[in-house]
Design a protein around this motif. Structure first.
Motif, mmCIF file in Angstrom:
data_model
loop_
_atom_site.group_PDB
_atom_site.id
_atom_site.type_symbol
_atom_site.label_atom_id
_atom_site.label_comp_id
_atom_site.label_asym_id
_atom_site.label_seq_id
_atom_site.Cartn_x
_atom_site.Cartn_y
_atom_site.Cartn_z
ATOM 1 N N GLU A 1 46.746 43.073 38.451
ATOM 2 C CA GLU A 1 46.229 44.230 39.188
ATOM 3 C C GLU A 1 45.780 43.870 40.602
ATOM 4 O OE1 GLU A 1 46.421 47.147 37.964
ATOM 5 O OE2 GLU A 1 46.269 47.042 35.788
ATOM 6 N N TRP A 2 45.764 42.609 40.916
ATOM 7 C CA TRP A 2 45.144 42.087 42.135
ATOM 8 C C TRP A 2 45.747 42.664 43.405
ATOM 9 C CZ3 TRP A 2 41.283 39.683 44.327
ATOM 10 C CH2 TRP A 2 41.452 38.853 45.431
ATOM 11 N N GLN A 3 47.061 42.758 43.458
ATOM 12 C CA GLN A 3 47.702 43.246 44.675
ATOM 13 C C GLN A 3 47.403 44.721 44.928
ATOM 14 O OE1 GLN A 3 49.323 42.022 47.175
ATOM 15 N NE2 GLN A 3 49.721 39.914 46.562
ATOM 16 N N ASN A 4 47.350 45.508 43.857
ATOM 17 C CA ASN A 4 47.181 46.953 44.004
ATOM 18 C C ASN A 4 46.256 47.473 42.905
ATOM 19 O OD1 ASN A 4 47.589 49.555 45.013
ATOM 20 N ND2 ASN A 4 49.359 49.901 43.679
ATOM 21 N N PRO A 5 44.958 47.277 43.063
ATOM 22 C CA PRO A 5 44.016 47.655 42.009
ATOM 23 C C PRO A 5 44.011 49.158 41.746
ATOM 24 C CG PRO A 5 42.994 46.154 43.576
ATOM 25 C CD PRO A 5 44.292 46.597 44.180
ATOM 26 N N MET B 1 38.447 43.105 46.691
ATOM 27 C CA MET B 1 37.162 42.489 46.376
ATOM 28 C C MET B 1 36.397 43.334 45.355
ATOM 29 S SD MET B 1 36.599 39.603 48.035
ATOM 30 C CE MET B 1 34.925 39.381 48.572
ATOM 31 N N SER B 2 36.401 44.638 45.542
ATOM 32 C CA SER B 2 35.683 45.514 44.617
ATOM 33 C C SER B 2 36.223 45.381 43.204
ATOM 34 C CB SER B 2 35.782 46.972 45.091
ATOM 35 O OG SER B 2 35.194 47.132 46.362
ATOM 36 N N TYR B 3 37.533 45.323 43.099
ATOM 37 C CA TYR B 3 38.145 45.192 41.776
ATOM 38 C C TYR B 3 37.811 43.848 41.148
ATOM 39 C CZ TYR B 3 41.693 44.380 38.215
ATOM 40 O OH TYR B 3 42.317 44.069 37.045
ATOM 41 N N LEU B 4 38.030 42.769 41.887
ATOM 42 C CA LEU B 4 37.797 41.436 41.340
ATOM 43 C C LEU B 4 36.351 41.263 40.902
ATOM 44 C CD1 LEU B 4 38.760 38.522 40.811
ATOM 45 C CD2 LEU B 4 38.134 37.991 43.172
ATOM 46 N N LEU B 5 35.419 41.732 41.720
ATOM 47 C CA LEU B 5 34.004 41.533 41.427
ATOM 48 C C LEU B 5 33.479 42.511 40.378
ATOM 49 C CD1 LEU B 5 32.671 40.858 45.043
ATOM 50 C CD2 LEU B 5 33.431 39.216 43.307
ATOM 51 N N SER B 6 34.317 43.453 39.949
ATOM 52 C CA SER B 6 33.964 44.335 38.833
ATOM 53 C C SER B 6 34.436 43.787 37.502
ATOM 54 C CB SER B 6 34.574 45.728 39.045
ATOM 55 O OG SER B 6 34.091 46.331 40.216
ATOM 56 N N MET B 7 35.301 42.783 37.544
ATOM 57 C CA MET B 7 35.839 42.206 36.322
ATOM 58 C C MET B 7 34.914 41.098 35.794
ATOM 59 S SD MET B 7 38.626 43.869 35.647
ATOM 60 C CE MET B 7 37.752 45.299 36.273
ATOM 61 N N GLY B 8 34.935 40.924 34.483
ATOM 62 C CA GLY B 8 34.155 39.865 33.873
ATOM 63 C C GLY B 8 32.679 40.186 33.795
ATOM 64 N N HIS B 9 31.900 39.135 33.596
ATOM 65 C CA HIS B 9 30.466 39.262 33.413
ATOM 66 C C HIS B 9 29.738 38.438 34.467
ATOM 67 C CE1 HIS B 9 30.763 40.265 28.802
ATOM 68 N NE2 HIS B 9 31.511 41.037 29.549
#
Length: 753
Positions: free
Chosen positions: A54-58, A492-500
């Motif tokens: 999903e990284w390229q196009n969240p 950045m918003s997508y990546l930092l919303s993933m995980g814990h």
């Protein structure tokens, strides 16, 4: 924030039957809504490979979104044109608010049909919609309907109605109105008080020796000023009153005016195209004290004493304190704000959070004065209580709270509330009243400083409708590089919303000390934030409620609802602490956790009340680490205007630094040389650790950086381009070292598999 943000600096001063939304069926409704949650509404723990897909196009749900004002004669053609313009810039969602000059009256059937058009047009473009919950700010006036249709539910306050001077031997007679709650004689020499009896709607009192002031306190309808797009004067004033935030039935009526009507016309898109409601700065920017008709009964129930004999001593009149408070009066005032903040939480924020949860929506809101906690403690009481039932806690950076010349850790308030209460996201409203307008470089810096402190949903100000001539969108949005910044922000918003989250250090926010007016607590708290950030220590901020009840306690750890486990708790220069928190900290330390009191230990230990708090002794803290030989350096508050030079890093006294590093223990990340400008944040995926690094300084950062890990592979993820590359590393037992070359104000992401 508000539709006039492009032309006006933000002004910082600023029958009751509840519907079925408040019934006992709430638990069953919430269980059903939890089962129906969308991925973006809950914590996710994907693999790095799944995130990479999903990284390229969240997905659109991860924004960013502009704050879109429906000003002027807006119709379908205008909406389509504006959404196309947003989409071309890189926006994938929109926050929409009614605006000045609309043809359709706010909250009318025609208005909701127009809003339906907006939602349908957004859906065609695969965009998402957040609904601003009022026609301006602060939230809670329903476009003026409380003033015109339910005046009995308007905001109220305790105010000084009259001062009557008296000398010893004088006889004071005075008629008393039904609104009077207390009549108090205050001795001007020592602050002692005498409560005057009221008989037959009057007082008759002979003053004993001394100089006295008789203070008459009344409850009155008094509102924080509102900036409303339905106010024909187009000013921020008290014409359209806010609701009584402390009364759940007033908030139920607010929802009936607003949210329930959106549901009637748009409910089929709830949780789909419509993501939720967006609130703005609910607070008490009033003279006097927040009040509601049930306040005194609730206070008596919670605290066990009558607060009315004290209120005259700490109610203000014309901005002036009635008298210098004695120590018991200060403590009683702190008790007042303790009860007020609980009632604010339950009467306003919880009602809306519960309604949104039951309707498959998110409630996002930010408060006022997040960067100035002493002010927030007065106007909202307790940040974490306000955010307890909010799905997307937020902050704003709209004037100069964040800039290359400031040091600003307050965005961690929102991300910490998200972590503590198991919420996946924390949002920012940014740029509304920056003067001068930020450049693209400035905007990137402001966003990066928030990303590295855990913010992961971005709303930018301001995008007016094209139906209004002469009011263009914010200038930085016209920069050719702006679409690239939005793409970067989306990744950045997508990546930092993933995980814990993974922070294992908790910094205590001394709100109860702030209720006492203790400035030293505030100064030490801000300085400790800066100390931890400048030494690459990822941390969360925690509240008294968190330590007393909300965090799960086990052997030597406190665990959040997001799953991160605190092994260290730092308490900077706290004036008062509750026995409940002290007992839990003691058990935490006995289990192997680290507790550090910095600067001073609390002088008071409260039980049911702060008024009756007992004096602390050294034995109360014998089990903890205590460093009181040195004081934390003061950290300046963000300036109203840009200073001539950038901020200077703290010079931390060696005993303080040694105590903190000992309490924290082995860090996840170490540098080959100290660097206060390098900031870090860490999250955990199912099979990987994600590190975000940000160079806050104006010089290039060059380091050998060592991660404490047994992982075998490290990658660099570039949110600018979406590229992922292997990183050369040197391995040792339990560590991995990589070279770092980070340009000024730049970020990099390391994925440790």
């Amino acid at each position: 924030m508000y539709n006039a943000a492009v032309t006006e600096m933000h002004n910082r001063e600023h029958p009751k039957a509840a519907p079925a939304i408040l019934t006992g069926l709430a638990a069953a409704i919430f269980a059903l809504s939890a089962a129906a949650q969308q991925p973006w509404q809950k914590l996710q723990l994907p693999t790095a490979a799944a995130v990479q897909q999903e990284w390229q196009n969240p997905p659109s749900e991860y924004g960013p979104e502009p704050y879109y004002g429906l000003n002027g004669p807006v119709d379908q053609a205008v909406i389509a044109r504006d959404l196309d313009a947003m989409k071309s810039l890189g926006y994938t969602a929109v926050t929409a608010q009614a605006g000045y000059g609309m043809n359709e009256p706010y909250l009318s059937e025609a208005y909701f049909k127009l809003f339906r058009t907006l939602v349908e047009q957004a859906k065609k473009r695969n965009m998402r919609v957040w609904i601003v919950d009022d026609a301006g700010y602060p939230s809670g006036f329903a476009g003026g309907k409380f003033s015109t249709e339910h005046p009995e539910l308007r905001m109220q306050a305790l105010l000084v109605a009259d001062h009557i001077p008296a000398n010893g031997g004088d006889t004071i007679t005075h008629a008393i109105k039904p609104e009077t709650v207390a009549v108090t004689a205050i001795n001007q020499a020592d602050g002692t008080t005498i409560q005057l009896p009221i008989a037959n709607a009057a007082i008759a009192w002979k003053a004993p020796p001394g100089n006295w002031t008789v203070v008459i306190v009344e409850h009155q309808f008094s509102t924080s000023p509102t900036r409303s797009d339905t106010n024909p004067k187009r000013v921020k004033d008290g014409t359209q009153s806010l609701e009584d935030y402390l009364d759940p039935s007033a908030t139920a009526q607010y929802l009936e005016f607003t949210h329930e009507q959106y549901k009637k016309y748009l409910g089929d898109e709830f949780g789909k195209t419509i993501m939720g409601f967006r609130g703005d700065e609910p607070d008490y920017s009033i003279r006097g004290l927040p009040w509601t008709p049930k306040f005194f009964d609730r206070f008596q129930q919670l605290k066990g004493y009558d607060i009315r004999p004290f209120v005259a001593t700490f109610v203000t009149a014309a901005g002036q304190t009635a008298t210098s408070l004695t120590d018991p009066q200060k403590r009683a005032k702190a008790d007042y704000y303790d009860v007020f903040s609980q009632m604010f939480r339950d009467g306003f924020f919880k009602v809306q959070g519960d309604w949104c949860a039951a309707n498959h929506l998110e409630y996002q809101v930010h408060l006022n004065h997040e960067e100035a906690e002493l002010q927030l403690a007065r106007s909202e009481g307790d940040f974490f209580r306000a955010m307890r039932f909010v799905q997307v806690p937020g902050i704003d950076s709209i004037w100069h709270q964040i800039f290359p010349d400031t040091i600003s850790d307050f965005p961690r308030l929102a991300s910490s509330a998200s972590h503590l209460y198991g919420k996946p996201r924390a949002f920012t409203e940014s740029f509304a009243a920056y003067r001068p307008e930020p450049s693209i470089t400035d905007a990137r810096y402001v966003l990066n400083e928030q990303f590295v402190r855990g913010i992961n949903l971005v709303e930018t100000m301001y995008f007016p409708s094209s139906a209004t001539a002469g009011h263009g969108r914010s200038p930085y949005m016209n920069d050719p590089a702006y679409p690239e910044l939005l793409t970067y922000t989306r990744r950045m918003s997508y990546l930092l919303s993933m995980g814990h989250p993974t922070a294992d250090v908790a910094l205590y926010l001394p709100t109860s000390s702030l209720w006492l007016g203790d400035e030293a607590s505030d100064t030490a708290f801000v300085a400790t934030e800066q100390l931890l950030s400048e030494h690459q220590i990822d941390f969360d901020i925690v509240s008294e409620d968190g330590l007393a009840t909300d965090l799960k306690a086990s052997h030597g750890v406190f665990e959040t609802l997001s799953g991160n486990r605190y092994k260290t708790v730092i308490l900077p220069s706290v004036a008062v602490i509750s026995q409940a928190v002290l007992d839990r900290l003691h058990a935490f330390a006995n289990g192997g956790g680290h507790v550090l009191f910095l600067g001073r230990t609390p002088s008071l230990i409260s039980g049911k009340t702060i008024l009756d708090a007992r004096a602390a002794t050294p034995a109360d803290f014998a089990w903890a680490s205590v460093e009181t030989s040195a004081q934390l350096p003061a950290t300046p508050t963000p300036p109203a205007q840009p200073p001539a030079t950038p901020p200077v890093p703290q010079i931390v006294p060696p005993p303080i630094l040694h105590a903190v590093m000992t309490a924290v223990g082995a860090k996840d990340i170490t540098l080959d040389s100290p660097d206060p400008t390098l900031k870090i944040m860490k999250r955990r995926l199912k099979d990987s650790d994600v590190y975000l690094l940000f160079n806050e300084g104006a010089a290039t950062d060059t380091h050998a950086i060592t991660f404490r890990t047994d992982a075998q592979m490290i990658e660099t993820w570039d949110p600018e381009t979406g590229a992922i590359s292997s990183t050369v590393s040197t391995r040792d037992e339990g560590t991995m070292t990589v070279p770092l070359h980070l340009k000024p104000y730049a970020t990099t992401v390391f994925m440790i598999r």
